[in-house]
Motif scaffolding. Structure first.
Motif, PDB file in Angstrom:
ATOM      1  N   HIS A 230      44.434  50.091  46.259  1.00 31.29           N
ATOM      2  CA  HIS A 230      43.973  49.193  45.213  1.00 31.29           C
ATOM      3  C   HIS A 230      43.244  47.968  45.763  1.00 31.29           C
ATOM      4  CE1 HIS A 230      43.769  47.675  41.163  1.00 31.29           C
ATOM      5  NE2 HIS A 230      44.289  46.525  41.544  1.00 31.29           N
ATOM      6  N   GLU A 231      43.677  47.446  46.910  1.00 38.40           N
ATOM      7  CA  GLU A 231      43.009  46.268  47.470  1.00 38.40           C
ATOM      8  C   GLU A 231      41.563  46.591  47.836  1.00 38.40           C
ATOM      9  OE1 GLU A 231      44.157  43.162  47.562  1.00 38.40           O
ATOM     10  OE2 GLU A 231      45.848  43.995  46.443  1.00 38.40           O
ATOM     11  N   LEU A 232      41.367  47.748  48.454  1.00 37.12           N
ATOM     12  CA  LEU A 232      40.002  48.162  48.769  1.00 37.12           C
ATOM     13  C   LEU A 232      39.232  48.460  47.501  1.00 37.12           C
ATOM     14  CD1 LEU A 232      37.945  48.938  50.997  1.00 37.12           C
ATOM     15  CD2 LEU A 232      38.798  51.275  50.801  1.00 37.12           C
ATOM     16  N   TYR A 233      39.910  49.040  46.527  1.00 35.28           N
ATOM     17  CA  TYR A 233      39.272  49.353  45.241  1.00 35.28           C
ATOM     18  C   TYR A 233      38.732  48.087  44.590  1.00 35.28           C
ATOM     19  CZ  TYR A 233      38.823  50.906  40.376  1.00 35.28           C
ATOM     20  OH  TYR A 233      38.351  51.183  39.121  1.00 35.28           O
ATOM     21  N   LYS A 234      39.490  46.999  44.667  1.00 37.28           N
ATOM     22  CA  LYS A 234      39.038  45.742  44.062  1.00 37.28           C
ATOM     23  C   LYS A 234      37.803  45.195  44.771  1.00 37.28           C
ATOM     24  CE  LYS A 234      42.954  43.500  44.292  1.00 37.28           C
ATOM     25  NZ  LYS A 234      43.964  42.425  44.128  1.00 37.28           N
ATOM     26  N   VAL A 235      37.695  45.438  46.077  1.00 43.85           N
ATOM     27  CA  VAL A 235      36.542  44.950  46.832  1.00 43.85           C
ATOM     28  C   VAL A 235      35.303  45.784  46.536  1.00 43.85           C
ATOM     29  CG1 VAL A 235      35.596  44.606  49.142  1.00 43.85           C
ATOM     30  CG2 VAL A 235      37.977  43.994  48.670  1.00 43.85           C
ATOM     31  N   LEU A 236      35.465  47.106  46.571  1.00 45.89           N
ATOM     32  CA  LEU A 236      34.314  47.992  46.347  1.00 45.89           C
ATOM     33  C   LEU A 236      33.885  48.014  44.886  1.00 45.89           C
ATOM     34  CD1 LEU A 236      35.287  51.012  48.628  1.00 45.89           C
ATOM     35  CD2 LEU A 236      33.796  49.094  49.165  1.00 45.89           C
ATOM     36  N   GLY A 237      34.875  47.927  43.992  1.00 48.04           N
ATOM     37  CA  GLY A 237      34.607  47.772  42.572  1.00 48.04           C
ATOM     38  C   GLY A 237      33.669  48.815  41.990  1.00 48.04           C
ATOM     39  N   LEU A 238      32.605  48.319  41.369  1.00 46.66           N
ATOM     40  CA  LEU A 238      31.670  49.170  40.643  1.00 46.66           C
ATOM     41  C   LEU A 238      30.985  50.191  41.533  1.00 46.66           C
ATOM     42  CD1 LEU A 238      30.146  49.758  37.964  1.00 46.66           C
ATOM     43  CD2 LEU A 238      28.503  47.989  38.652  1.00 46.66           C
TER      44      LEU A 238
END
Length: 227
Positions: A91-99
């Protein structure tokens, strides 16, 4: 085409970023660190491999009139799965990569490999091609990200443990007495780094071509002399 040739083609000769100049949007937007580039590259590699496998598997059953919409639906489904997996477990990486995870679906390279290679070749060859192209893309994003991160933030593989696990925390480093130059993590810095890398790749290839021509001419000299 042999597996070795496919790997070289994807990693170097026909690299998505350094040779084809595709996927410039994620290449510039997410490569503010090596970790971000590595994360998006691995996600794209997973989509490339599976999409090539599926396209090669159904190439004889899907008519040419509807194959592009079918390929787009397949790729969109795979990207949705990757998006959900990253959101759930990274999730932490997901928040950074986002869209940009969702935007993998519009990456020209994925549909391009499906149309240019997978639809014309076997499942095994298509899987190797997808892996090679994906690893080449990952390599390009990671190299660009690392250079921009070092010059722009003074760190190396920041938050790598969030992507690879706590056992890889040793990759995270801070360069002493260097806070970085903000320009390098902004879009102009990304284009500058990419430009220098492209110039270096081109210069190396020209040097190799000259060396090959010199070696070839040197080998033929005795034949001409004897003639």
């Amino acid at each position: 085409m042999s597996a070795g040739k496919l790997m070289r083609d994807g990693l170097w000769d026909n690299n998505i970023v350094f040779a084809q100049l595709l996927a410039m949007c994620p290449a510039m937007a997410v490569t503010t660190s090596g970790t971000n580039g590595l994360g998006l590259g691995l996600a794209t590699t997973a989509v490339l491999v599976v999409s090539n496998l599926l396209v090669a598997s159904i190439r004889h059953t899907v008519s040419s009139q509807v194959r592009i919409p079918v390929f787009v639906v397949l790729i969109a489904t795979l990207v949705t799965i990757v998006d959900l997996v990253l959101n759930a477990w990274l999730h932490e990486l997901y928040k950074v990569l986002g869209l940009f995870i969702a935007l993998i679906v519009v990456n020209c390279a994925i549909l391009g490999r499906a149309e240019a290679f997978a639809v014309k070749n076997t499942v095994a060859a298509s899987a190797v091609d997808g892996l090679a192209m994906g690893l080449g893309f990952t390599f390009a994003l990671t190299v660009i990200g690392l250079i921009r991160e070092i010059l722009g933030s003074g760190t190396v593989f920041s938050q790598a443990s969030a992507l690879l696990g706590t056992s890889f925390a040793f990759l995270e480093m801070k360069i002493p007495a260097w806070d970085g130059a903000l320009l390098m993590i902004l879009p102009p810095g990304g284009f500058a780094v990419l430009g220098f890398l492209l110039a270096g790749k081109r210069a190396w290839e020209l040097k190799q071509q000259r060396a090959a021509r010199s070696a070839a001419s040197g080998c033929t000299l005795p034949d001409h002399a004897s003639a």
